[in-house]
Design an enzyme around this catalytic site. Structure first.
Site, PDB file in Angstrom:
ATOM      1  N   ASP A 141       3.896  13.867  15.421  1.00  0.00           N
ATOM      2  CA  ASP A 141       4.192  13.704  13.994  1.00  0.00           C
ATOM      3  C   ASP A 141       2.900  13.741  13.178  1.00  0.00           C
ATOM      4  O   ASP A 141       2.698  12.936  12.269  1.00  0.00           O
ATOM      5  CB  ASP A 141       4.943  12.393  13.743  1.00  0.00           C
ATOM      6  CG  ASP A 141       5.634  12.372  12.376  1.00  0.00           C
ATOM      7  OD1 ASP A 141       5.844  13.466  11.805  1.00  0.00           O
ATOM      8  OD2 ASP A 141       5.952  11.277  11.879  1.00  0.00           O
ATOM      9  N   GLY A 151       6.555   4.183   4.753  1.00  0.00           N
ATOM     10  CA  GLY A 151       6.881   5.357   5.560  1.00  0.00           C
ATOM     11  C   GLY A 151       8.172   5.151   6.318  1.00  0.00           C
ATOM     12  O   GLY A 151       8.973   4.264   5.984  1.00  0.00           O
ATOM     13  N   GLY A 152       8.376   5.969   7.340  1.00  0.00           N
ATOM     14  CA  GLY A 152       9.602   5.877   8.112  1.00  0.00           C
ATOM     15  C   GLY A 152       9.731   4.567   8.860  1.00  0.00           C
ATOM     16  O   GLY A 152      10.830   4.086   9.132  1.00  0.00           O
ATOM     17  N   GLY A 170       8.430   1.583   7.793  1.00  0.00           N
ATOM     18  CA  GLY A 170       8.646   0.500   6.838  1.00  0.00           C
ATOM     19  C   GLY A 170       7.462   0.372   5.906  1.00  0.00           C
ATOM     20  O   GLY A 170       6.546   1.192   5.912  1.00  0.00           O
ATOM     21  N   PRO A 171       7.427  -0.672   5.072  1.00  0.00           N
ATOM     22  CA  PRO A 171       6.323  -0.848   4.114  1.00  0.00           C
ATOM     23  C   PRO A 171       5.041  -1.284   4.799  1.00  0.00           C
ATOM     24  O   PRO A 171       5.058  -1.891   5.876  1.00  0.00           O
ATOM     25  CB  PRO A 171       6.853  -1.952   3.184  1.00  0.00           C
ATOM     26  CG  PRO A 171       7.821  -2.719   4.028  1.00  0.00           C
ATOM     27  CD  PRO A 171       8.453  -1.724   4.953  1.00  0.00           C
ATOM     28  N   VAL A 172       3.913  -0.979   4.133  1.00  0.00           N
ATOM     29  CA  VAL A 172       2.586  -1.366   4.622  1.00  0.00           C
ATOM     30  C   VAL A 172       1.923  -2.209   3.530  1.00  0.00           C
ATOM     31  O   VAL A 172       1.912  -1.827   2.357  1.00  0.00           O
ATOM     32  CB  VAL A 172       1.718  -0.137   4.956  1.00  0.00           C
ATOM     33  CG1 VAL A 172       0.359  -0.572   5.475  1.00  0.00           C
ATOM     34  CG2 VAL A 172       2.418   0.751   5.973  1.00  0.00           C
ATOM     35  N   LEU A 226       0.815  -1.216   0.000  1.00  0.00           N
ATOM     36  CA  LEU A 226       0.000   0.000   0.000  1.00  0.00           C
ATOM     37  C   LEU A 226       0.846   1.263   0.000  1.00  0.00           C
ATOM     38  O   LEU A 226       0.414   2.311  -0.474  1.00  0.00           O
ATOM     39  CB  LEU A 226      -0.918   0.014   1.228  1.00  0.00           C
ATOM     40  CG  LEU A 226      -1.922  -1.139   1.328  1.00  0.00           C
ATOM     41  CD1 LEU A 226      -2.641  -1.081   2.663  1.00  0.00           C
ATOM     42  CD2 LEU A 226      -2.908  -1.072   0.175  1.00  0.00           C
TER      43      LEU A 226
END
Length: 450
Positions: free
Chosen positions: A258, A142-143, A145-147, A139
């Site tokens: 954040d 980000g910081g 890791g992958p989703v 999908l």
């Protein structure tokens, strides 16, 4: 005397009939000792030499047998104790090498001792659900890791957030996110379904958001048309309500630290949900602010006092919310916003246009006739109130949502943080000043010495 008579079988020293001490001898069978031997008297019985040798040998063999039993048992016990010690030492070393979380004390977040009450997923279950983490199921990234999108055996859709080995975040953020969000329940917060900790793998399992992150729509020139003004206003209000819950209504007072467009996920009905609590901090009691030497967040959304001095509070999140509101209205990123006459970001441009009474020039062109001029101008105004330079000038989120939804007069905003102003005409400009900038949306960590 007894030894001198072969027929003597036993003797004792005794106080006989109160006449003083004496000696009592037995000859033949010892059939009357209960009559003559008082309590505490010692009876000496005569035995043959062969019987004495037998008793000695029996005692000696018993001692040897006991010794032979004790030595093996002691050895076995010692081996077991050593084995247990070696097992735990090896296991702790393996956990440390693989990064398996041990939820213990953490100076950055004191809620680590809370019971997690969070379901654990097997790695095999997640591998099957995501088709072995297929690239087709990815999908985004980000910081952390992958989703990946996954489908469980019962048909439930999930999003699996997998910690990358090269991630700029790590065990601290993973542990912090599990602890922070596992206790939270609100319609504008993404729901954490569970986690997976097996070997070097650390994963978080969330409810699946069909419309992904807000950034995937807002900053896409073609897909941004799917977000008309009613949808954008609905998102702004939803995010505000989620922050009110975090700052005031949850049993833990949480500072997100954040908040940004990419951390706002959209469900099938375009309802916004705040996600990514890896850098969140919990406040207790009447605590209103804190200081850290580990500044985390994303440039463009960080409040001046936090980016510069590491001081954060609920007003830090308010600043980030103000940036988010301006980005939703404008459809442009705060960082990377370029204007040929201003050395500024989106905040600075919004401030200039507001002072000149031309705030509508900031509105995204794709909104067309769906705009509500009054609500748009009011949203920009509230956004500027949220990004004021000094924290004490910013409203809290309860006041911000009241200002957004009501028609009461608004105070005039003061100069925002990170405002630069006009470029002097005689100031030389480099040829790269107006080029395409690189926008890093990854969360960052800055270590600052104290």
């Amino acid at each position: 005397m007894c030894k001198s008579k072969c027929s003597c079988t036993a003797y004792t020293n005794s106080n006989i009939s109160g006449t003083g001490s004496g000696c009592l001898l037995w000859f033949g069978d010892l059939i009357d000792i209960r009559t003559f031997v008082g309590i505490g008297d010692t009876l000496y019985i005569r035995l043959s030499a062969s019987e004495l040798d037998s008793i000695k040998n029996s005692k000696s063999s018993s001692a040897v047998r006991r010794g032979r039993v004790i030595v093996p048992v002691a050895s076995v016990v010692l081996v077991i104790i050593i084995s247990i010690c070696l097992y735990y030492r090896f296991n702790r070393k393996k956990q440390h090498q693989q990064g398996t979380p041990e939820f213990g004390h953490d100076p950055e977040n004191r809620s680590d001792d809370e019971d997690l009450e969070l379901p654990l997923f097997d790695l095999s279950t997640l591998l099957k659900a995501t088709n072995n983490f297929s690239i087709n199921n990815k999908l985004g990234e980000g910081g952390f890791g992958p989703v990946y999108k996954g489908v469980l055996e019962d048909g439930e859709e999930i999003a699996v957030k997998r910690l990358a080995k090269t991630s700029t975040q790590g065990l601290h953020e993973f542990k912090n996110e599990v602890i922070s969000i596992s206790k939270l329940q609100h319609r504008n917060l993404v729901k954490l379904l569970g986690c997976c900790i097996e070997g070097a793998e650390k994963m978080l399992i969330y409810e699946y958001m069909p419309n992904k992150g807000l950034d995937s729509l807002l900053f896409d020139k073609t897909r941004s048309e799917l977000l008309d003004w009613p949808a954008r206003y609905h998102i702004i209000i939803g995010v505000a309500r989620g922050l009110v819950y975090l700052h005031r209504d949850s049993r833990l007072r949480i500072i997100h630290r954040d908040l940004k467009v990419s951390n706002i996920l959209l469900d099938k009905d375009m309802n916004p949900k705040i996600s990514d609590f890896g850098t969140a901090r919990t406040f207790g009691g009447n605590q209103i602010e804190a200081n850290t030497n580990r500044v985390v967040g994303t440039y463009g959304y960080m409040a001046p006092e936090y980016a510069g001095d590491g001081i954060f509070s609920i007003k830090s999140d308010v600043y980030s919310f103000g940036v988010l509101v301006l980005e939703i209205v404008c459809g442009e990123k705060n960082r990377g916003f370029i204007h040929k006459e201003y050395c500024n970001n989106l905040i600075g441009r919004a401030w200039e246009l507001h002072n000149e009474g031309r705030s509508l020039q900031l509105v995204a062109k794709c909104l067309g006739e769906s705009i509500n001029v009054y609500r748009i101008l009011r949203s920009i105004h509230v956004g500027l109130l949220c990004v004021q330079r000094h924290p004490e000038d910013r409203p809290n989120m309860t006041s911000a949502i009241l200002m957004l939804e009501s028609d009461t007069p608004l105070p005039s905003p003061k100069e925002p943080g990170f405002y630069v102003g006009k470029i002097m005409q005689d100031t030389p400009q480099s040829s790269s000043s107006y080029g395409i900038s690189s926008n890093n949306e990854l969360s960052i960590s800055i270590l600052k010495g104290r």
